[in-house]
Design a protein around this motif. Structure first.
Motif, mmCIF file in Angstrom:
data_model
loop_
_atom_site.group_PDB
_atom_site.id
_atom_site.type_symbol
_atom_site.label_atom_id
_atom_site.label_comp_id
_atom_site.label_asym_id
_atom_site.label_seq_id
_atom_site.Cartn_x
_atom_site.Cartn_y
_atom_site.Cartn_z
ATOM 1 N N GLY A 51 0.643 -1.231 -0.098
ATOM 2 C CA GLY A 51 -0.140 -0.110 -0.025
ATOM 3 C C GLY A 51 0.910 1.267 0.128
ATOM 4 O O GLY A 51 0.607 2.171 -0.505
ATOM 5 N N SER A 60 -2.662 1.712 -7.114
ATOM 6 C CA SER A 60 -3.301 0.908 -5.927
ATOM 7 C C SER A 60 -2.489 -0.385 -5.483
ATOM 8 O O SER A 60 -1.399 -0.861 -6.268
ATOM 9 N N GLN A 62 -3.000 -3.401 -5.278
ATOM 10 C CA GLN A 62 -3.467 -4.291 -6.252
ATOM 11 C C GLN A 62 -2.375 -4.430 -7.385
ATOM 12 O O GLN A 62 -1.824 -5.192 -8.045
#
Length: 170
Positions: A51, A60, A62
């Protein structure tokens, strides 16, 4: 434009789309896998979370995961931002790759150090952290225990894994 012309254009574009290779089904290039793994290793060494790195480079967590596992390629500008955020030279991400002049086309085979790859996983970090909490004498016993388990598994021809795949259970 009339309906017939519009329908013909849609059919034509569908044919073109159908002939294009599906990039998602193609395996990641070995260099992309290597660079992603190096990003993960440098991130973990710098004690930066997914993060935090994502926030630092404007994506992000991800997306950072996709870069790290090679599912998404990292653009040159993004690699520069990752290097800047982690405080390492961009060249660090390419260490361990063969020289492009000596490599044959896209058949580059990267030698990945599995030990470093494992340590960069959550499980590997947790194992190392837990082992480091033990007194040195106990650490030696844990290493001996793991080594003996490995020796047994290597010597055993019929492993539990084979039983499970054959449907016999462990």
């Amino acid at each position: 434009m009339n309906r017939r012309t519009a329908a013909a254009q849609v059919r034509s574009s569908r044919r073109v789309q159908g002939k294009q290779p599906n990039i998602q089904n193609q395996p990641a290039h070995p260099v992309d896998l290597h660079v992603g793994q190096q990003i993960r290793i440098r991130r973990v060494q710098s004690n930066v979370s997914l993060g935090d790195l994502g926030a630092g480079i404007g994506v992000s967590f991800q997306q950072v995961q996709k870069y790290e596992n090679g599912r998404n390629r990292v653009s040159a500008s993004m690699l520069y931002e990752v290097a800047r955020r982690l405080g390492v030279p961009v060249a660090k991400f390419f260490e361990g790759l063969p020289d492009p002049e000596g490599a044959e086309g896209s058949h580059i085979v990267t030698e990945v150090d599995e030990r470093i790859a494992y340590i960069s996983t959550a499980e590997g970090r947790r194992l190392i952290e837990d082992v480091l909490l033990l007194p040195p004498r106990i650490r030696g016993r844990v290493v001996a225990l793991v080594s003996s388990i490995v020796d047994e598994e290597i010597e055993r021809p019929d492993t539990d894994e084979e039983k499970i795949t054959e449907g016999r259970g462990p």
